[in-house]
Every structure is written in C-alpha cells, then in structure tokens.
Design a protein around this motif. Structure first.
Motif, mmCIF file in Angstrom:
data_model
loop_
_atom_site.group_PDB
_atom_site.id
_atom_site.type_symbol
_atom_site.label_atom_id
_atom_site.label_comp_id
_atom_site.label_asym_id
_atom_site.label_seq_id
_atom_site.Cartn_x
_atom_site.Cartn_y
_atom_site.Cartn_z
ATOM 1 N N PHE A 265 8.093 9.319 -1.735
ATOM 2 C CA PHE A 265 8.423 8.291 -2.715
ATOM 3 C C PHE A 265 7.249 7.315 -2.893
ATOM 4 C CE2 PHE A 265 10.063 4.072 -3.801
ATOM 5 C CZ PHE A 265 10.625 4.359 -5.033
ATOM 6 N N GLY A 266 6.597 6.928 -1.790
ATOM 7 C CA GLY A 266 5.437 6.041 -1.878
ATOM 8 C C GLY A 266 4.311 6.654 -2.688
ATOM 9 N N GLN A 267 4.067 7.930 -2.481
ATOM 10 C CA GLN A 267 3.014 8.620 -3.234
ATOM 11 C C GLN A 267 3.378 8.723 -4.715
ATOM 12 O OE1 GLN A 267 2.829 12.253 -0.995
ATOM 13 N NE2 GLN A 267 1.415 11.400 0.518
ATOM 14 N N ALA A 268 4.645 9.021 -5.000
ATOM 15 C CA ALA A 268 5.086 9.113 -6.394
ATOM 16 C C ALA A 268 5.010 7.749 -7.057
ATOM 17 C CB ALA A 268 6.507 9.666 -6.460
ATOM 18 N N GLY A 269 5.371 6.704 -6.316
ATOM 19 C CA GLY A 269 5.263 5.348 -6.852
ATOM 20 C C GLY A 269 3.825 4.998 -7.183
ATOM 21 N N VAL B 166 4.313 2.168 -9.739
ATOM 22 C CA VAL B 166 5.447 1.401 -9.223
ATOM 23 C C VAL B 166 5.168 1.044 -7.768
ATOM 24 C CG1 VAL B 166 7.882 1.541 -8.558
ATOM 25 C CG2 VAL B 166 7.134 2.381 -10.788
ATOM 26 N N THR B 167 5.225 -0.257 -7.461
ATOM 27 C CA THR B 167 4.976 -0.698 -6.090
ATOM 28 C C THR B 167 6.147 -1.485 -5.504
ATOM 29 O OG1 THR B 167 3.841 -2.693 -6.839
ATOM 30 C CG2 THR B 167 2.476 -0.749 -6.393
ATOM 31 N N SER B 168 7.233 -1.621 -6.259
ATOM 32 C CA SER B 168 8.422 -2.267 -5.701
ATOM 33 C C SER B 168 9.665 -1.776 -6.426
ATOM 34 C CB SER B 168 8.323 -3.791 -5.816
ATOM 35 O OG SER B 168 8.244 -4.192 -7.165
ATOM 36 N N THR B 169 10.773 -1.787 -5.686
ATOM 37 C CA THR B 169 12.049 -1.431 -6.284
ATOM 38 C C THR B 169 13.131 -2.344 -5.726
ATOM 39 O OG1 THR B 169 12.769 0.144 -4.597
ATOM 40 C CG2 THR B 169 11.417 1.017 -6.385
ATOM 41 N N ASP C 54 0.863 -1.186 0.000
ATOM 42 C CA ASP C 54 0.000 0.000 0.000
ATOM 43 C C ASP C 54 0.900 1.237 0.000
ATOM 44 O OD1 ASP C 54 -1.867 1.986 0.235
ATOM 45 O OD2 ASP C 54 -2.687 1.297 2.149
ATOM 46 N N PRO C 55 1.320 1.676 -1.199
ATOM 47 C CA PRO C 55 2.275 2.786 -1.264
ATOM 48 C C PRO C 55 1.775 4.088 -0.657
ATOM 49 C CG PRO C 55 1.458 2.236 -3.452
ATOM 50 C CD PRO C 55 0.933 1.198 -2.508
ATOM 51 N N LEU C 56 0.481 4.256 -0.536
ATOM 52 C CA LEU C 56 -0.041 5.483 0.077
ATOM 53 C C LEU C 56 0.025 5.430 1.598
ATOM 54 C CD1 LEU C 56 -3.068 6.246 -2.263
ATOM 55 C CD2 LEU C 56 -0.789 7.266 -2.270
ATOM 56 N N ASP C 57 0.362 4.260 2.141
ATOM 57 C CA ASP C 57 0.491 4.103 3.583
ATOM 58 C C ASP C 57 1.965 4.022 3.991
ATOM 59 O OD1 ASP C 57 -0.523 3.820 6.176
ATOM 60 O OD2 ASP C 57 -0.366 1.639 6.071
ATOM 61 N N GLU C 58 2.847 4.415 3.115
ATOM 62 C CA GLU C 58 4.290 4.354 3.368
ATOM 63 C C GLU C 58 4.680 5.402 4.394
ATOM 64 O OE1 GLU C 58 8.052 3.653 3.679
ATOM 65 O OE2 GLU C 58 6.784 2.336 2.470
ATOM 66 N N ALA C 59 5.323 4.966 5.481
ATOM 67 C CA ALA C 59 5.730 5.898 6.529
ATOM 68 C C ALA C 59 7.178 6.342 6.364
ATOM 69 C CB ALA C 59 5.528 5.262 7.906
ATOM 70 N N GLN C 60 8.052 5.423 5.955
ATOM 71 C CA GLN C 60 9.481 5.741 5.887
ATOM 72 C C GLN C 60 9.802 6.734 4.773
ATOM 73 O OE1 GLN C 60 11.989 2.347 5.319
ATOM 74 N NE2 GLN C 60 13.832 3.463 5.856
ATOM 75 N N TRP C 61 9.288 6.480 3.578
ATOM 76 C CA TRP C 61 9.547 7.347 2.425
ATOM 77 C C TRP C 61 8.195 7.759 1.837
ATOM 78 C CZ3 TRP C 61 12.757 2.611 1.340
ATOM 79 C CH2 TRP C 61 14.029 2.726 1.924
ATOM 80 N N ILE D 21 22.088 1.380 -8.977
ATOM 81 C CA ILE D 21 21.212 0.983 -10.084
ATOM 82 C C ILE D 21 19.852 0.659 -9.497
ATOM 83 C CG2 ILE D 21 20.803 -0.753 -11.866
ATOM 84 C CD1 ILE D 21 23.902 -1.004 -12.020
ATOM 85 N N ASN D 22 18.812 1.221 -10.083
ATOM 86 C CA ASN D 22 17.455 1.027 -9.581
ATOM 87 C C ASN D 22 16.621 0.252 -10.581
ATOM 88 O OD1 ASN D 22 17.970 2.789 -7.328
ATOM 89 N ND2 ASN D 22 17.925 4.425 -8.825
ATOM 90 N N LEU D 23 15.955 -0.754 -10.092
ATOM 91 C CA LEU D 23 15.012 -1.526 -10.886
ATOM 92 C C LEU D 23 13.632 -1.289 -10.284
ATOM 93 C CD1 LEU D 23 17.077 -4.831 -10.984
ATOM 94 C CD2 LEU D 23 17.065 -2.991 -12.687
ATOM 95 N N TYR D 24 12.640 -1.039 -11.123
ATOM 96 C CA TYR D 24 11.299 -0.725 -10.652
ATOM 97 C C TYR D 24 10.313 -1.774 -11.140
ATOM 98 C CZ TYR D 24 13.165 3.886 -9.535
ATOM 99 O OH TYR D 24 13.893 4.919 -9.007
ATOM 100 N N GLY D 25 9.343 -2.142 -10.289
ATOM 101 C CA GLY D 25 8.352 -3.149 -10.648
ATOM 102 C C GLY D 25 6.939 -2.688 -10.359
#
Length: 111
Positions: A56-60, A65-68, A46-53, A83-87
């Motif tokens: 970034f969660g909202q932008a994802g 994007v829900t995983s990196t 649940d990227p909108l419930d991201e506390a740490q970043w 190097i960043n991979l996005y999923g």
C-alpha cells in the motif's frame, strides 16, 4: 463486507480504485478500519519505508497519496462499509479521526 467479501462500489478516480484494490490484496488502512470498527488515520512521511502495509505504501507513492483517513460505517456494532479519504500531504488528516463525521446519512432532511 458481507460474507467476508470486500469491494469498492464507487471511487473518484482510477488511482483511488487502484489504492483500494491494493489494500484488498495485502492489507491497508481501509481494511484495518473495517476489521477494527474504528477510524484509522494513516500519515506516511516516507511511503517507501512503510513496514506495516508495504505494498500500500508503494502504491501510495506511485499515485502521490501520502495520507489516508478510513472511516468505518456502522449499523449498531456491525461494520457495513468503510469510507476512505486520500490526501497528498502526510498531515492532511492530522487529528481528524478523533471526531469523525457521521457518514451514515441518518438525521439528514430532504429538500
């Protein structure tokens, strides 16, 4: 990463460049991997419930994007890049950070 400056040299899409830029403003897995010198796997169910970043969660969420998987590239003990991979699925990179690929190009043979 030289002189404390972080930039994106290459990205595969405008959305990816946007996600990288958001991390430079407010933190995220790429910056954390470069700082720690360790791979960072980021699944967000649940990227909108991201506390740490949060940013970034909202932008994802906005870009789908829900995983990196962020992999620092090393020169000895020094981090030279990341190097960043996005999923698009939270489980895209499950368990992949335990044996990250060698992204240094060392040992590759030419044609």
């Amino acid at each position: 990463m030289e002189h404390g400056i972080t930039i994106t040299y290459v990205s595969s899409s405008p959305d990816v460049a946007f996600l990288d830029g958001v991390q430079y403003l407010d933190g995220g897995p790429c910056v954390a991997a470069a700082t720690a010198g360790e791979p960072i796997e980021y699944p967000s169910h649940d990227p909108l419930d991201e506390a740490q970043w949060q940013l970034f969660g909202q932008a994802g969420a906005a870009t789908g994007v829900t995983s990196t998987l962020s992999l620092p590239t090393m020169d000895g003990a020094a981090v030279t890049a990341s190097i960043n991979l996005y999923g698009a699925r939270p489980d895209t990179f499950d368990g992949r950070s335990e044996e990250p690929p060698d992204c240094s190009g060392r040992g590759r043979r030419g044609p």
